[in-house]
Design a protein around this motif. Sequence first.
Motif, PDB file in Angstrom:
ATOM      1  N   THR A  48      23.313 -43.956 -31.970  1.00 55.61           N
ATOM      2  CA  THR A  48      23.779 -43.280 -33.176  1.00 55.61           C
ATOM      3  C   THR A  48      25.076 -42.524 -32.908  1.00 55.61           C
ATOM      4  OG1 THR A  48      22.312 -41.450 -32.590  1.00 55.61           O
ATOM      5  CG2 THR A  48      21.522 -42.988 -34.271  1.00 55.61           C
ATOM      6  N   VAL A  49      25.961 -42.561 -33.882  1.00 57.39           N
ATOM      7  CA  VAL A  49      27.218 -41.795 -33.811  1.00 57.39           C
ATOM      8  C   VAL A  49      27.508 -41.240 -35.201  1.00 57.39           C
ATOM      9  CG1 VAL A  49      28.174 -43.227 -31.955  1.00 57.39           C
ATOM     10  CG2 VAL A  49      28.698 -43.799 -34.336  1.00 57.39           C
ATOM     11  N   LYS A  50      28.345 -40.199 -35.237  1.00 55.03           N
ATOM     12  CA  LYS A  50      28.777 -39.663 -36.525  1.00 55.03           C
ATOM     13  C   LYS A  50      30.070 -40.379 -36.893  1.00 55.03           C
ATOM     14  CE  LYS A  50      26.457 -35.258 -35.943  1.00 55.03           C
ATOM     15  NZ  LYS A  50      26.548 -33.847 -35.511  1.00 55.03           N
ATOM     16  N   THR A 106      25.897 -40.865 -40.158  1.00 56.43           N
ATOM     17  CA  THR A 106      25.361 -41.492 -38.945  1.00 56.43           C
ATOM     18  C   THR A 106      25.180 -43.006 -39.104  1.00 56.43           C
ATOM     19  OG1 THR A 106      24.193 -39.464 -38.379  1.00 56.43           O
ATOM     20  CG2 THR A 106      23.427 -41.479 -37.295  1.00 56.43           C
ATOM     21  N   GLY A 153      20.706 -33.679 -35.176  1.00 56.60           N
ATOM     22  CA  GLY A 153      22.079 -33.831 -35.642  1.00 56.60           C
ATOM     23  C   GLY A 153      22.170 -34.237 -37.107  1.00 56.60           C
ATOM     24  N   LEU A 206      26.304 -47.477 -33.304  1.00 53.64           N
ATOM     25  CA  LEU A 206      27.385 -48.239 -32.692  1.00 53.64           C
ATOM     26  C   LEU A 206      26.849 -48.720 -31.341  1.00 53.64           C
ATOM     27  CD1 LEU A 206      30.268 -49.239 -32.272  1.00 53.64           C
ATOM     28  CD2 LEU A 206      30.929 -46.918 -31.605  1.00 53.64           C
ATOM     29  N   GLY A 261      25.665 -35.138 -40.127  1.00 58.18           N
ATOM     30  CA  GLY A 261      24.998 -36.392 -39.782  1.00 58.18           C
ATOM     31  C   GLY A 261      24.771 -37.350 -40.944  1.00 58.18           C
ATOM     32  N   ASP A 286      32.031 -33.951 -43.423  1.00 59.44           N
ATOM     33  CA  ASP A 286      33.292 -34.468 -42.882  1.00 59.44           C
ATOM     34  C   ASP A 286      33.816 -33.640 -41.716  1.00 59.44           C
ATOM     35  OD1 ASP A 286      35.238 -36.356 -42.701  1.00 59.44           O
ATOM     36  OD2 ASP A 286      35.885 -36.195 -44.782  1.00 59.44           O
ATOM     37  N   CYS A 323      32.159 -40.193 -39.106  1.00 58.08           N
ATOM     38  CA  CYS A 323      33.322 -39.419 -39.546  1.00 58.08           C
ATOM     39  C   CYS A 323      34.085 -38.874 -38.347  1.00 58.08           C
ATOM     40  CB  CYS A 323      32.914 -38.255 -40.458  1.00 58.08           C
ATOM     41  SG  CYS A 323      32.160 -36.858 -39.584  1.00 58.08           S
ATOM     42  N   THR A 324      33.520 -39.040 -37.140  1.00 59.00           N
ATOM     43  CA  THR A 324      34.128 -38.478 -35.935  1.00 59.00           C
ATOM     44  C   THR A 324      34.340 -39.572 -34.889  1.00 59.00           C
ATOM     45  OG1 THR A 324      32.971 -36.448 -36.516  1.00 59.00           O
ATOM     46  CG2 THR A 324      33.939 -36.480 -34.338  1.00 59.00           C
ATOM     47  N   VAL A 325      34.555 -40.779 -35.387  1.00 59.27           N
ATOM     48  CA  VAL A 325      34.830 -41.928 -34.527  1.00 59.27           C
ATOM     49  C   VAL A 325      35.971 -42.680 -35.198  1.00 59.27           C
ATOM     50  CG1 VAL A 325      33.872 -44.112 -33.673  1.00 59.27           C
ATOM     51  CG2 VAL A 325      32.394 -42.100 -33.817  1.00 59.27           C
ATOM     52  N   SER A 358      31.839 -33.306 -38.635  1.00 60.33           N
ATOM     53  CA  SER A 358      31.029 -33.639 -37.454  1.00 60.33           C
ATOM     54  C   SER A 358      29.707 -32.888 -37.383  1.00 60.33           C
ATOM     55  CB  SER A 358      31.776 -33.377 -36.133  1.00 60.33           C
ATOM     56  OG  SER A 358      33.144 -33.581 -36.259  1.00 60.33           O
ATOM     57  N   TYR A 359      29.294 -32.292 -38.461  1.00 56.96           N
ATOM     58  CA  TYR A 359      28.133 -31.419 -38.403  1.00 56.96           C
ATOM     59  C   TYR A 359      26.854 -32.064 -38.968  1.00 56.96           C
ATOM     60  CZ  TYR A 359      25.191 -27.304 -39.039  1.00 56.96           C
ATOM     61  OH  TYR A 359      24.158 -26.427 -38.988  1.00 56.96           O
TER      62      TYR A 359
END
Lengths: 313, 163
Positions: free
Chosen positions: B62-64, B55, B137, B58, B52, B47, B66-68, B49-50
Amino acid sequence: MRMYPAAFAYHRAQSYSDAVSQICQLGEDAKFLAGGQSLIPLMKLRLSTPRHLVDLGFIPGTSYIHGNGGLRLGALTRHAAIAASPDVARLSILRDCAAGIADPQVRHMGTIGGSLAEADPTGDWAPVLLATGATVKTLGPNGERSIDIAEFILDAYQTGLQPAELITEIAIPLPPQAGTGHQSRGSARWGGSGGAYIALKRCAPVYASASVAVQLTLSDEATCADARVYLGVLGLTATRVPAAEEVLRSGTIIDKTMEQVRRAVMDIAEPVSDMRGSADYKRQAAGALAKLAVDAALRRARREPVEVSHLYA
Amino acid sequence: MLDAIPRVRISVTVNGRQYVRELEARTLLVQFLREELNLTGTHIGCDTSYCGACTVMLNGQTVKSCTVFAFQADGGQVLTVEGLAKDGELHPVQQAFSDCHGFQCGYCTPGFLLSSLHLLQEHPTPTEWDIRKGIAGNTCRCTGYQNIFKAIRTVAGGENIGH
Ligand SMILES: Cc1cc2nc3c(=O)[nH]c(=O)nc-3n(C[C@H](O)[C@H](O)[C@H](O)COP(=O)(O)OP(=O)(O)OC[C@H]3O[C@@H](n4cnc5c(N)ncnc54)[C@H](O)[C@@H]3O)c2cc1C
Ligand code: FES
Ligand code: FES
């Protein structure tokens, strides 16, 4: 649902000027949002608690890389797009930087404009944009400005941005190409430029422990007409290393020159011991990175294809 | 202070199906997926951003999650692990992870599957270094990564990877 960030109201900007006027109206408790890769972690920890977010992410035409007569990067251009762009071929240092930031997921969201605005002392873009002499274009309530990168980054997390002002573009002059700028020694091959950025990291999703950016222009196979050396991560802002630049400009580059560059970098570095390593470790690392970066920059200036990547330790 | 907790209305296509929802603006994409849509295949590990584990893709990247923020996916296409299998058949990347035993506890696996798929789309025949960079990631606390590499190499050598 557990909510980490403090509540905020969402505002979607339709254009840069719309974003500026919205943030002017909303006042001090409002922030711009780009990729969110710095801001969202801070908001989840409530280290940042804006009451309003003005989202730049849906403004059309803000992500681009134009390569005509100097490189122009839209503020919302993602790190991943820069890393993959053929237009940055003449400035390999940009690719070194973009491709080494964090991991694919972060590079797919994070933007160069957000990175500069954040001015994190451990961020990768500052030393690279300083070494390449970039200009930051902005739009604010009083109109547009062009700010030299050296005057833009003021301190850790401090930029020359005024309230309600945003970054719209980063412009980078193209370095002279081999055989165009300088004619010397009867060979069209010299007179080229090369740069390199190398960072030492513990692993991908963390910021670097030390980094060095070098951009050189040769007047001769092994003589520099111009040299810029910046150290990243180890100070409140990226640190210029004039002693190293002077050494590089002062004659033919030989093994001794490299050693002098290493010493100059180690002398100027002011690392602090933390979980990324002891001060001494980081100073040694910076010296070693400087030698590697100068070597790669030199070889690129001579048109040797050199792949550079961040080092993991 | 804000009088009421502000909400936003978003429309997101997840695994090919469109959802329109009104949410608190501060809702993260991972919360939207797990708690609004009950798509709990996307995991939350660190939680921060570390790791992945969260993942997802989008708009093909790929994006995390929890950080979007969920609103950042408005109008977009999201692919989660639930969208990989088709008609009861595992996606080739899933099949390879299964065949090569590319997981132990499986907590990290949904994230690894999406990162592996993305790296294979970018590098259909990845070098060792491409694989390293591609999954840099994502953290796995169990496997030691060897079998994850093996799985990715297996797909690369094999059939087309779809999506
Ligand atoms: C796990 C992880 C690892 C990372 N590792 C690295 C790393 O190794 N090296 C590195 O350099 N970075 C790293 N980052 C940070 C990443 O590069 C971010 O993308 C970047 O710092 C911020 O860009 P953003 O688009 O995400 O900005 P946001 O987070 O959206 O915004 C950051 C700040 O800038 C402001 N802002 C955004 N855009 C503008 C604009 N156009 N004009 C004015 N103000 C603006 C916002 O209001 C906010 O205050 C990492 C991030 C994560 C999550
Ligand atoms: S849960 Fe999102 S990166 Fe770990
Ligand atoms: S299989 Fe357990 S964390 Fe990866």
